[in-house]
Enzyme design. Structure first.
Site, PDB file in Angstrom:
ATOM      1  N   ARG A  58       0.795  -1.229   0.000  1.00 14.73           N
ATOM      2  CA  ARG A  58       0.000   0.000   0.000  1.00 14.73           C
ATOM      3  C   ARG A  58       0.824   1.272   0.000  1.00 14.73           C
ATOM      4  NH1 ARG A  58      -2.723  -4.049   1.831  1.00 14.73           N
ATOM      5  NH2 ARG A  58      -0.730  -4.532   2.779  1.00 14.73           N
ATOM      6  N   THR A  59       1.766   1.384   0.932  1.00 11.13           N
ATOM      7  CA  THR A  59       2.473   2.655   1.089  1.00 11.13           C
ATOM      8  C   THR A  59       3.249   2.979  -0.183  1.00 11.13           C
ATOM      9  OG1 THR A  59       2.689   2.058   3.416  1.00 11.13           O
ATOM     10  CG2 THR A  59       3.947   3.968   2.666  1.00 11.13           C
ATOM     11  N   LYS A  87      26.060  -3.601  -2.351  1.00 13.92           N
ATOM     12  CA  LYS A  87      27.539  -3.537  -2.407  1.00 13.92           C
ATOM     13  C   LYS A  87      28.100  -2.891  -1.144  1.00 13.92           C
ATOM     14  CE  LYS A  87      27.028  -2.567  -7.312  1.00 13.92           C
ATOM     15  NZ  LYS A  87      26.985  -1.407  -8.224  1.00 13.92           N
ATOM     16  N   ARG A 108      11.239   3.862   3.434  1.00  9.84           N
ATOM     17  CA  ARG A 108      10.877   2.857   4.449  1.00  9.84           C
ATOM     18  C   ARG A 108      12.132   2.049   4.763  1.00  9.84           C
ATOM     19  NH1 ARG A 108       5.760  -1.195   4.498  1.00  9.84           N
ATOM     20  NH2 ARG A 108       4.807   0.796   5.062  1.00  9.84           N
ATOM     21  N   HIS A 136       5.022   5.601  11.626  1.00  9.61           N
ATOM     22  CA  HIS A 136       4.492   5.520  10.258  1.00  9.61           C
ATOM     23  C   HIS A 136       3.539   6.714  10.119  1.00  9.61           C
ATOM     24  CE1 HIS A 136       3.322   4.027   6.456  1.00  9.61           C
ATOM     25  NE2 HIS A 136       2.989   2.776   6.747  1.00  9.61           N
TER      26      HIS A 136
HETATM   27  N1   CP Z   1      -0.364  -0.133   5.790  1.00 15.77           N
HETATM   28  C1   CP Z   1       0.850  -0.349   5.284  1.00 15.77           C
HETATM   29  O1   CP Z   1       1.867   0.305   5.656  1.00 15.77           O
HETATM   30  O2   CP Z   1       0.886  -1.316   4.317  1.00 15.77           O
HETATM   31  P1   CP Z   1       2.157  -1.764   3.496  1.00 15.77           P
HETATM   32  O3   CP Z   1       3.146  -2.369   4.475  1.00 15.77           O
HETATM   33  O4   CP Z   1       1.674  -2.744   2.466  1.00 15.77           O
HETATM   34  O5   CP Z   1       2.764  -0.534   2.871  1.00 15.77           O
END
Ligand code: CP
Length: 310
Positions: A58-59, A87, A108, A136
């Site tokens: 999603r993110t 590397k 991320r 998050h």
């Molecule tokens: N909700 C969420 O962060 O989903 P993903 O880990 O799929 O990005």
């Protein structure tokens, strides 16, 4: 923060109520644009790099789609296994390099604090798309926007979060964001082996949030306006701990039947087995519908707020 323009978004601590309100107004506009026209050229000429050191559906996808619908360009790296990270290139060097290609970096990473570190070395704004068990922020903004959209307010609500809250970054950020609203009651139910983090507890205490910690949630169900369910974060714990906490809290039809008529069942996904599929068709369940759809609009709003100087 007076304005988000040109700034990194590492933690929700940096956001004021007025920042959040402005973002939500912008998200409303983005929803209208996507629904009526599909796209705009508001960020034409801008480029977003997405550096995802951890898996995401999603993110990653919603940030990519958000930038495309704003008319901007993308450097999409969903996994760093085909980059020079393998590397041995450091995070510091990587974000310095991508600052030359992109106007913003969405990142991320499995390590808490890694996005803050990156923001110190990048010369462009860095947006936290999840740093380990820490925060998050964009998911929490989506969740808050969804609650306001669906229930018409945040103030006065009883928000019940359940699951592995010790490792769940979206609920860390959402709990802190809820501190911006004076009359929220927050109930945090988590197995005793995975208590909420000290930093989160201290933050809520300092901000005088009305909150309590529980190990069982069933008695709280009838008064909850929002039931926010979380996954056990297997990837952040030993096999032994996982065996102890998995399956601790299960939400099925019998649980949801005891909820208020006007309430919400939320989960930011992925869901494994903590919400039974017999709950999916309940009108209060919004984890596969509004909560996902709003990810696009809120992330469009965040990108425009950071990249466009009005
Ligand atoms: N909700 C969420 O962060 O989903 P993903 O880990 O799929 O990005």
């Amino acid at each position: 923060m007076k304005t988000m323009y040109g700034k990194s978004l590492v933690t929700v601590d940096s956001l004021s109520l007025s920042d959040v309100d402005s973002l939500f107004q912008k998200a409303d506009i983005m929803r209208k644009i996507v629904t009526e026209k599909g796209a705009t050229d508001s960020l034409k000429g801008k480029v977003m790099a997405a550096l995802f050191y951890e898996p995401s559906s999603r993110t990653f996808s919603s940030f990519i789609t958000a930038m495309q619908r704003l008319g901007g360009g993308i450097v999409p790296l969903n996994g760093m296994s085909h980059t020079s990270v393998v590397k041995g290139e450091t995070l510091e060097d990587t974000v310095r390099v991508f600052s030359n290609y992109a106007d913003a970096i969405v990142m991320r990473h499995p390590d808490p604090g890694s996005v803050e570190l990156a923001s110190r070395f990048a010369t462009k704004p860095v947006i936290n798309a999840g740093d380990g068990i820490n925060e998050h922020p964009t998911q929490a903004l989506i969740d808050l926007y969804t609650i306001q959209q669906q229930l018409g307010r945040i103030d006065g609500l009883h928000i019940l979060m359940i699951g592995d809250l010790g490792h769940y970054r979206p609920t860390n950020s959402l709990s802190k964001l809820l501190a911006l609203y004076p009359n929220v009651t927050l109930s945090l139910a988590t197995p005793s082996q995975v208590p909420i983090q000290d930093g989160v507890r201290k933050y809520l205490q300092q901000k005088n949030v009305t909150f309590a910690e529980y190990t069982d949630f069933k008695d709280l169900i009838p008064t909850a306006d929002v039931l926010y369910v979380t996954r056990v974060k297997k990837e952040y714990m030993s096999e032994e701990l996982y065996k102890k906490v998995k399956g601790s809290y299960i939400v099925d039809k019998s649980v949801v039947d005891k909820m208020k008529k006007k309430s919400l069942v939320m989960h930011c996904l992925p869901r494994i087995d903590e919400i039974h599929t017999d709950v999916d068709s309940d009108p209060r369940s919004i984890y596969l519908t509004h909560q996902v759809a709003n990810g696009l609009y809120v992330r469009m709003a965040i990108l425009e707020a950071i990249l466009k100087n009005k």
